[in-house]
Enzyme design. Structure first.
Site, PDB file in Angstrom:
ATOM      1  N   ASP A  49       0.834  -1.201   0.000  1.00  0.00           N
ATOM      2  CA  ASP A  49       0.000   0.000   0.000  1.00  0.00           C
ATOM      3  C   ASP A  49       0.868   1.250   0.000  1.00  0.00           C
ATOM      4  OD1 ASP A  49      -2.973   1.129   0.944  1.00  0.00           O
ATOM      5  OD2 ASP A  49      -1.306   2.305   1.745  1.00  0.00           O
ATOM      6  N   TYR A  54       2.946  10.110  -0.588  1.00  0.00           N
ATOM      7  CA  TYR A  54       4.092   9.538   0.119  1.00  0.00           C
ATOM      8  C   TYR A  54       5.405   9.817  -0.618  1.00  0.00           C
ATOM      9  CZ  TYR A  54       0.547   6.628   2.520  1.00  0.00           C
ATOM     10  OH  TYR A  54      -0.534   6.165   3.228  1.00  0.00           O
ATOM     11  N   LYS A  79      -3.150   5.955  -3.936  1.00  0.00           N
ATOM     12  CA  LYS A  79      -4.223   6.892  -3.582  1.00  0.00           C
ATOM     13  C   LYS A  79      -4.014   8.223  -4.299  1.00  0.00           C
ATOM     14  CE  LYS A  79      -3.735   4.899   1.024  1.00  0.00           C
ATOM     15  NZ  LYS A  79      -2.311   4.529   0.907  1.00  0.00           N
TER      16      LYS A  79
END
Length: 276
Positions: A49, A54, A79
């Site tokens: 994930d 990030y 995401k």
């Protein structure tokens, strides 16, 4: 049935998602990240994930390639960030994530936060990508019940996953029940409360009884509540330890004890009051 690290749950669209995966929040690009992803996969993890914000999708992709396992055997999540929640912007953000990861498709793509007035446009983009076969499953992150209700009023496709902060101090039992009622799979981020629970006396007592670590007890609690979990670590022994949760079972008394620890305490932002 949760037998091992490859055990999966079936999302409401029929896609199988592993119960346990590796999270890489706050792991910077570089060899440590690449090694962690590669190590996890080599030790049986099949779910990784990440997220655009990030800033480490390229390293995740490199770790996947170095692990040298068939792409179809992996479950990769990313995401879309808050600044890209328009329809066209979300499509473009998805393509950029794919490029950085070096992949042809994602298994799961999530809206990272419920930014008021923006997440419905982004959701329509996810629906388009899903209907075109470019994502195997779509979902949201950090959505509360009222966000989900609002989204589903206009959505063609119901979210398959809702990834939220979830740990013994934040059990979100109403949200879990709502998601179960609507066949939306709840997934836990920060399951170990960023390490703040690892010296808890009650959890240590349960851990001692089972010959396990506190971290393993918490992760097992997630799974027995029907919640997917993605603990983060870059250390090989922790990656292996976190996955060794399929060879014991917490008792009903254990589960009740951990459930009763709830304080509605967040280590991350409140989804109803965040500013980024």
């Amino acid at each position: 049935m949760m037998k091992n690290l490859q055990s999966t749950t079936t999302l409401h669209n029929g896609v199988e998602m592993p119960w346990l995966g590796l999270g890489v929040f706050k792991v910077e690009e570089g060899q440590e990240l690449v090694h962690a992803v590669k190590t996890a996969i080599e030790n049986g993890y099949r779910s990784i994930d990440t997220a655009a914000i990030y800033g480490n999708e390229a390293g995740v992709g490199q770790g996947i390639r170095e692990a040298n396992i068939a792409r179809e055997d992996l479950f990769i999540t990313s995401k879309v960030w808050n600044s890209d929640l328009g329809y066209e912007e979300t499509i473009a953000a998805y393509k950029e994530s794919l490029m950085k990861l070096g992949l042809d498709y994602l298994d799961l793509y999530l809206i990272h936060w419920p930014v008021a007035g923006k997440y419905k446009e982004a959701w329509h983009a996810l629906e388009t990508l899903y209907k075109e076969g470019r994502i195997r499953a779509i979902g949201v992150s950090n959505f509360q019940i009222h966000h989900l209700e609002d989204l589903m009023k206009d959505a063609e496709i119901k979210p398959m996953v809702n990834q939220v902060e979830y740990h013994p101090r934040l059990t979100q039992q109403d949200l879990l029940a709502f998601c179960q009622q609507h066949t939306i799979q709840l997934e836990a981020w920060s399951p170990l409360m960023q390490g703040q629970l690892l010296d808890n006396a009650e959890l240590q007592e349960i851990a001692d009884k089972h010959g396990k670590s506190v971290a393993q007890v918490i992760l097992r609690w997630d799974l027995q509540n029907g919640v997917i979990t993605i603990p983060k670590s870059t250390k090989e022994h922790r990656i292996i330890e976190n996955a060794t949760v399929f060879d014991f079972e917490l008792t009903a008394e254990d589960m009740d004890c951990i459930n009763s620890m709830n304080e509605n305490y967040r280590v991350g932002p409140d989804p109803d009051n965040f500013d980024f």
